[in-house]
Design a protein around this motif. Structure first.
Motif, PDB file in Angstrom:
ATOM      1  N   ASP A  81       0.824  -1.206   0.000  1.00 45.44           N
ATOM      2  CA  ASP A  81       0.000   0.000   0.000  1.00 45.44           C
ATOM      3  C   ASP A  81       0.857   1.254   0.000  1.00 45.44           C
ATOM      4  OD1 ASP A  81      -2.403  -1.349  -0.085  1.00 45.44           O
ATOM      5  OD2 ASP A  81      -2.651  -1.399   2.091  1.00 45.44           O
ATOM      6  N   GLU A  82       1.958   1.225   0.755  1.00 45.82           N
ATOM      7  CA  GLU A  82       2.846   2.376   0.803  1.00 45.82           C
ATOM      8  C   GLU A  82       3.593   2.555  -0.520  1.00 45.82           C
ATOM      9  OE1 GLU A  82       3.970   2.602   5.554  1.00 45.82           O
ATOM     10  OE2 GLU A  82       4.765   0.952   4.342  1.00 45.82           O
ATOM     11  N   ARG A 133       2.363   1.632  -3.404  1.00 47.78           N
ATOM     12  CA  ARG A 133       1.330   2.154  -4.311  1.00 47.78           C
ATOM     13  C   ARG A 133       1.174   3.667  -4.115  1.00 47.78           C
ATOM     14  NH1 ARG A 133      -2.262  -0.868  -2.813  1.00 47.78           N
ATOM     15  NH2 ARG A 133      -2.317  -2.433  -4.472  1.00 47.78           N
ATOM     16  N   HIS A 134       1.143   4.104  -2.895  1.00 45.16           N
ATOM     17  CA  HIS A 134       1.008   5.528  -2.594  1.00 45.16           C
ATOM     18  C   HIS A 134       2.189   6.311  -3.153  1.00 45.16           C
ATOM     19  CE1 HIS A 134       1.021   9.188  -0.022  1.00 45.16           C
ATOM     20  NE2 HIS A 134      -0.282   9.048  -0.073  1.00 45.16           N
ATOM     21  N   TRP A 135       3.353   5.688  -3.172  1.00 43.67           N
ATOM     22  CA  TRP A 135       4.576   6.332  -3.661  1.00 43.67           C
ATOM     23  C   TRP A 135       4.597   6.419  -5.189  1.00 43.67           C
ATOM     24  CZ3 TRP A 135       9.462   2.894  -4.180  1.00 43.67           C
ATOM     25  CH2 TRP A 135      10.478   3.599  -4.836  1.00 43.67           C
ATOM     26  N   PRO A 164       0.552   7.804  -7.283  1.00 40.74           N
ATOM     27  CA  PRO A 164      -0.205   8.777  -6.475  1.00 40.74           C
ATOM     28  C   PRO A 164      -1.526   9.131  -7.141  1.00 40.74           C
ATOM     29  CG  PRO A 164       1.579   9.866  -7.652  1.00 40.74           C
ATOM     30  CD  PRO A 164       1.770   8.391  -7.867  1.00 40.74           C
TER      31      PRO A 164
END
Length: 331
Positions: free
Chosen positions: A267-268, A270-272, A275
């Motif tokens: 998830d992190e 993916r967030h990186w 965006p």
């Protein structure tokens, strides 16, 4: 939004492997300079570089397309302005004499999408061997890996062997994800999704998975800070880390590692790299309007754009402007 994280489109496996197939001795060197990985939702666009880093070229590529901006410097300033004027007429879609941020954003998205489809068109004939306007997995595999599969002994003791052995099943997995009807044959749209997965919503999980596989060297399913840095930078002769590396370590701790456990989960990651809270074309359009809008009415006249022509096209313009006036429907 956190600073840092501007990045190129993901390197295409096809391009790498085709190059290796044509030149089996070629190795992919590990980078010694900064490499960044954030996927650009709008093709070749990423976060705006700092203004002190000569970001005009970035504006040119966003406005014209990466390939076309390279040949712009063949024209004089007057020729550039003349062609820019023709492009402005096309951007002003409602013909009211003004270019709004929305019209400029739409234009940038069209230019970047054209770049993607032009790129696919250039390589299509290399893979469509039976000329049926489709590319099967077997056609792609033979075009890309044929030499390796037919001459395995030549690769047995080389680092290329590891590359091919790893990438073939990875390409097959990506091909199948792009092949929406599951017939192991790609239409042009499906092949575009295969070569440019960052452009297609249904391919985002493949982008995420491939990123994790690339960076997670210890295979624990996470990306720790050292793996994160190693993907961008490799030490030469054990020298000190550049300032930007120290800054990226801070980025990792402060902005990437959201749950503060010292590593990035899916998830992190993916967030990186994917965006959802940042529209690159919108940001670029707003920037161009802000820098050129002399009377601060939040829209641009042709005169305002031509007065700031260097920001839009620099001394570069290509026959692209001319092509667009003739073939705008293609965009």
């Amino acid at each position: 939004m956190a600073r840092g994280g501007r990045g190129p489109c993901l390197a295409l496996a096809a391009g790498l492997l085709l190059a290796l197939a044509l030149a089996p001795g070629t190795l992919r060197a590990k980078p010694t300079v900064r490499k960044e990985r954030v996927v650009r939702p709008d093709s070749e666009l990423g976060e705006r570089p700092p203004e002190d880093n000569q970001s005009f070229q970035y504006d040119h590529e966003a406005f014209l397309g990466k390939e076309d901006s390279k040949t712009f410097d063949q024209l004089t300033s007057e020729e550039s302005k003349e062609r820019l004027g023709k492009i402005v007429d096309r951007i002003d879609s409602d013909g009211d004499g003004f270019v709004t941020t929305e019209e400029l954003k739409t234009w940038i998205k069209r230019v970047q999408k054209r770049y993607i489809y032009d790129n696919v068109a250039k390589v299509w004939k290399d893979y469509d061997r039976d000329k049926d306007d489709k590319i099967s997995w077997e056609e792609y595999k033979q075009a890309t890996y044929g030499y390796y599969l037919g001459n395995p002994a030549e690769f047995q003791d080389s680092s290329d062997h590891h590359t091919f052995k790893k990438m073939l099943p990875r390409d097959e997995r990506r091909f199948k994800a792009a092949d929406l009807n599951g017939d192991l044959t790609a239409t042009r749209e499906e092949f575009t999704a295969f070569l440019h997965p960052e452009e297609f919503e249904h391919m985002k999980e493949i982008v995420l998975l491939e990123t994790l596989e690339d960076i997670d060297k210890n295979g624990d399913g996470f990306v720790d800070q050292d793996e994160y840095i190693a993907d961008m930078f490799s030490h030469e002769e054990n020298g000190p880390e550049p300032d930007w590396v120290l800054s990226e370590r801070e980025q990792f701790t402060e902005f990437r590692d959201l749950n503060k456990d010292g590593k990035l989960d899916k998830d992190e990651i993916r967030h990186w790299i994917l965006p959802h809270d940042y529209d690159h074309a919108q940001a670029e359009a707003r920037h161009l309007v802000y820098e050129s809008d002399k009377n601060r009415d939040e829209k641009l006249t042709k005169e305002e754009i031509l007065e700031n022509w260097n920001m839009f096209v620099g001394s570069q313009a290509t026959n692209y402007g001319e092509d667009l006036t003739k073939n705008h429907d293609e965009l």
